[in-house]
Write a protein that holds these residues in place. Structure first.
Motif, PDB file in Angstrom:
ATOM      1  N   ARG A  67       9.534   9.374  -3.393  1.00  0.00           N
ATOM      2  CA  ARG A  67       9.788   8.531  -2.222  1.00  0.00           C
ATOM      3  C   ARG A  67       8.451   7.977  -1.750  1.00  0.00           C
ATOM      4  NH1 ARG A  67      14.559  10.307   0.378  1.00  0.00           N
ATOM      5  NH2 ARG A  67      14.557   8.358   1.523  1.00  0.00           N
ATOM      6  N   VAL A  68       8.489   6.971  -0.898  1.00  0.00           N
ATOM      7  CA  VAL A  68       7.255   6.352  -0.413  1.00  0.00           C
ATOM      8  C   VAL A  68       7.235   6.253   1.101  1.00  0.00           C
ATOM      9  CG1 VAL A  68       6.985   4.988  -2.528  1.00  0.00           C
ATOM     10  CG2 VAL A  68       8.099   3.955  -0.552  1.00  0.00           C
ATOM     11  N   VAL A  69       6.030   6.317   1.653  1.00  0.00           N
ATOM     12  CA  VAL A  69       5.770   5.985   3.050  1.00  0.00           C
ATOM     13  C   VAL A  69       4.824   4.779   2.995  1.00  0.00           C
ATOM     14  CG1 VAL A  69       4.782   6.731   5.245  1.00  0.00           C
ATOM     15  CG2 VAL A  69       6.028   8.373   3.828  1.00  0.00           C
ATOM     16  N   PRO A  70       5.346   3.578   3.253  1.00  0.00           N
ATOM     17  CA  PRO A  70       4.529   2.375   3.111  1.00  0.00           C
ATOM     18  C   PRO A  70       3.674   2.081   4.354  1.00  0.00           C
ATOM     19  CG  PRO A  70       6.779   1.746   3.578  1.00  0.00           C
ATOM     20  CD  PRO A  70       6.738   3.253   3.511  1.00  0.00           C
ATOM     21  N   GLN A  71       2.581   2.834   4.519  1.00  0.00           N
ATOM     22  CA  GLN A  71       1.670   2.564   5.631  1.00  0.00           C
ATOM     23  C   GLN A  71       0.882   1.273   5.383  1.00  0.00           C
ATOM     24  OE1 GLN A  71      -0.635   6.153   6.166  1.00  0.00           O
ATOM     25  NE2 GLN A  71       0.986   7.122   7.342  1.00  0.00           N
ATOM     26  N   CYS A  72       0.760   0.899   4.124  1.00  0.00           N
ATOM     27  CA  CYS A  72       0.105  -0.359   3.753  1.00  0.00           C
ATOM     28  C   CYS A  72       1.020  -1.519   4.148  1.00  0.00           C
ATOM     29  CB  CYS A  72      -0.125  -0.357   2.236  1.00  0.00           C
ATOM     30  SG  CYS A  72      -0.482  -1.971   1.557  1.00  0.00           S
ATOM     31  N   THR A  73       0.483  -2.479   4.893  1.00  0.00           N
ATOM     32  CA  THR A  73       1.302  -3.590   5.380  1.00  0.00           C
ATOM     33  C   THR A  73       1.821  -4.465   4.240  1.00  0.00           C
ATOM     34  OG1 THR A  73      -0.688  -4.898   5.790  1.00  0.00           O
ATOM     35  CG2 THR A  73       0.205  -3.675   7.648  1.00  0.00           C
ATOM     36  N   PHE A  74       1.056  -4.592   3.158  1.00  0.00           N
ATOM     37  CA  PHE A  74       1.500  -5.396   2.011  1.00  0.00           C
ATOM     38  C   PHE A  74       2.749  -4.776   1.387  1.00  0.00           C
ATOM     39  CE2 PHE A  74       1.557  -6.899  -2.357  1.00  0.00           C
ATOM     40  CZ  PHE A  74       1.280  -8.252  -2.205  1.00  0.00           C
ATOM     41  N   MET A  75       2.721  -3.464   1.171  1.00  0.00           N
ATOM     42  CA  MET A  75       3.890  -2.795   0.592  1.00  0.00           C
ATOM     43  C   MET A  75       5.069  -2.839   1.555  1.00  0.00           C
ATOM     44  SD  MET A  75       4.466   1.070  -0.880  1.00  0.00           S
ATOM     45  CE  MET A  75       3.837   0.768  -2.538  1.00  0.00           C
ATOM     46  N   ALA A  76       4.816  -2.604   2.829  1.00  0.00           N
ATOM     47  CA  ALA A  76       5.905  -2.633   3.816  1.00  0.00           C
ATOM     48  C   ALA A  76       6.582  -4.000   3.828  1.00  0.00           C
ATOM     49  CB  ALA A  76       5.368  -2.279   5.196  1.00  0.00           C
TER      50      ALA A  76
END
Length: 93
Positions: A67-76
């Motif tokens: 699973r992922v936690v997209p703290q990076c704005t690009f990924m989010a």
């Protein structure tokens, strides 16, 4: 374009013609990867490299059952535009 996990550097890297074109860094938290930063080399921007990096990264995380936690704005932003990846998103809390 080839996307590979580089666990020693805690990042997924994208290669274009065997040259490092970009990467997205993560912190492993068990089955969860916390993505904090994405960077695409200026020579490869506006060529779809960032999107290919996100797809390759998220497809590999899914294949590994992670699973992922997209703290990076690009990924989010990428996940927001591509809801087929929304099921991979989780939180640490």
């Amino acid at each position: 374009m080839l996307v590979e996990d580089n666990p020693a550097k805690h990042r997924f890297e994208i290669l274009v013609d065997n040259a490092l074109a970009g990467f997205t860094t993560y912190l492993p938290r068990g089955e969860v990867l916390v993505f904090s930063h994405t960077e695409v080399d200026s020579a490869f921007q506006n060529m779809g490299v960032g999107s290919a990096l996100m797809r390759g990264t998220l497809d590999q995380v899914r294949a590994q059952g992670g699973r992922v936690v997209p703290q990076c704005t690009f990924m989010a932003a990428f996940i927001e535009r591509h809801p087929e990846y929304a099921d991979l998103v989780t939180s640490l809390g």
